[in-house]
Scaffold this motif. Structure first.
Motif, PDB file in Angstrom:
ATOM      1  N   LEU A 146       0.810  -1.221   0.000  1.00 53.34           N
ATOM      2  CA  LEU A 146       0.000   0.000   0.000  1.00 53.34           C
ATOM      3  C   LEU A 146       0.850   1.281   0.000  1.00 53.34           C
ATOM      4  O   LEU A 146       0.623   2.167  -0.841  1.00 53.34           O
ATOM      5  N   PRO A 147       1.837   1.461   0.885  1.00 46.93           N
ATOM      6  CA  PRO A 147       2.630   2.705   0.852  1.00 46.93           C
ATOM      7  C   PRO A 147       3.447   2.845  -0.429  1.00 46.93           C
ATOM      8  O   PRO A 147       3.640   3.966  -0.916  1.00 46.93           O
ATOM      9  N   ILE A 148       3.897   1.727  -0.987  1.00 49.32           N
ATOM     10  CA  ILE A 148       4.681   1.810  -2.218  1.00 49.32           C
ATOM     11  C   ILE A 148       3.805   2.292  -3.373  1.00 49.32           C
ATOM     12  O   ILE A 148       4.213   3.139  -4.174  1.00 49.32           O
ATOM     13  N   VAL A 149       2.571   1.787  -3.444  1.00 49.46           N
ATOM     14  CA  VAL A 149       1.640   2.216  -4.485  1.00 49.46           C
ATOM     15  C   VAL A 149       1.273   3.691  -4.300  1.00 49.46           C
ATOM     16  O   VAL A 149       1.206   4.453  -5.277  1.00 49.46           O
ATOM     17  N   LEU A 150       1.052   4.114  -3.064  1.00 48.07           N
ATOM     18  CA  LEU A 150       0.734   5.527  -2.815  1.00 48.07           C
ATOM     19  C   LEU A 150       1.886   6.440  -3.205  1.00 48.07           C
ATOM     20  O   LEU A 150       1.672   7.533  -3.727  1.00 48.07           O
ATOM     21  N   THR A 151       3.118   6.009  -2.967  1.00 46.06           N
ATOM     22  CA  THR A 151       4.283   6.808  -3.348  1.00 46.06           C
ATOM     23  C   THR A 151       4.371   6.925  -4.864  1.00 46.06           C
ATOM     24  O   THR A 151       4.668   8.001  -5.403  1.00 46.06           O
ATOM     25  N   GLY A 152       4.114   5.809  -5.556  1.00 46.79           N
ATOM     26  CA  GLY A 152       4.117   5.862  -7.018  1.00 46.79           C
ATOM     27  C   GLY A 152       3.026   6.770  -7.553  1.00 46.79           C
ATOM     28  O   GLY A 152       3.246   7.523  -8.512  1.00 46.79           O
ATOM     29  N   PHE A 153       1.860   6.726  -6.944  1.00 49.62           N
ATOM     30  CA  PHE A 153       0.755   7.601  -7.353  1.00 49.62           C
ATOM     31  C   PHE A 153       1.117   9.065  -7.120  1.00 49.62           C
ATOM     32  O   PHE A 153       0.829   9.922  -7.958  1.00 49.62           O
ATOM     33  N   ALA A 154       1.748   9.368  -5.998  1.00 43.22           N
ATOM     34  CA  ALA A 154       2.147  10.753  -5.692  1.00 43.22           C
ATOM     35  C   ALA A 154       3.222  11.224  -6.655  1.00 43.22           C
ATOM     36  O   ALA A 154       3.251  12.394  -7.053  1.00 43.22           O
ATOM     37  N   PHE A 155       4.098  10.327  -7.082  1.00 44.73           N
ATOM     38  CA  PHE A 155       5.161  10.692  -8.025  1.00 44.73           C
ATOM     39  C   PHE A 155       4.568  11.016  -9.396  1.00 44.73           C
ATOM     40  O   PHE A 155       4.968  11.968 -10.045  1.00 44.73           O
ATOM     41  N   VAL A 156       3.593  10.211  -9.827  1.00 46.03           N
ATOM     42  CA  VAL A 156       2.967  10.424 -11.130  1.00 46.03           C
ATOM     43  C   VAL A 156       2.111  11.686 -11.123  1.00 46.03           C
ATOM     44  O   VAL A 156       2.101  12.457 -12.089  1.00 46.03           O
ATOM     45  N   SER A 157       1.398  11.929 -10.043  1.00 42.33           N
ATOM     46  CA  SER A 157       0.512  13.096 -10.004  1.00 42.33           C
ATOM     47  C   SER A 157       1.252  14.372  -9.638  1.00 42.33           C
ATOM     48  O   SER A 157       0.637  15.427  -9.563  1.00 42.33           O
TER      49      SER A 157
END
Length: 128
Positions: free
Chosen positions: A61-72
């Motif tokens: 979950l935190p890894i996916v959220l970090t990737g989402f924050a990087f893309v957005s």
């Protein structure tokens, strides 16, 4: 003449039924059968897999959220905070298997009653 108390004891011993004693037999809670065996619980694969699944989900979950924050392209402060959570997620993924194996051993020496008639299993009550 013989002692009446001795005659009554001899009469009981000679074949007359003894008074019923209260017997504490273990009964199955489900089918009331007396065919109950007590065994050690052993290794719990269910606890191991539950812990493994929770640790992996908490790691992903935190890894996916970090990737989402990087893309957005969110703010740098939020991205730095998510990187800390991502590091904790990586640690959770790294420790999930060893911790899951250790959790499986928890309670392995507990006694479990099992009914040989219906297969129901339960933990006996602790003595006070």
């Amino acid at each position: 003449m013989a002692n009446p108390q001795a005659v009554s004891q001899a009469g009981r011993a000679a074949g007359q039924p003894q008074p019923a004693h209260h017997v504490h037999a273990v009964l199955c809670r489900k089918c009331k059968s007396q065919q109950v065996v007590a065994n050690k619980r052993g290794y719990s694969f269910a606890n191991m897999f539950k812990t493994l699944a929770i640790m992996i989900l908490l790691g992903i979950l935190p890894i996916v959220l970090t990737g989402f924050a990087f893309v957005s392209s969110t703010s740098d402060r939020l991205y730095a905070l998510l990187q800390v959570f991502s590091s904790l997620g990586m640690l959770s993924l790294f420790l999930s298997l060893p911790l899951g194996i250790i959790v499986g051993f928890a309670g392995r020496n507990d006694i479990v009653n099992g009914c040989m008639n219906c297969g129901f299993k339960w933990r006996p009550a602790k003595k006070k």
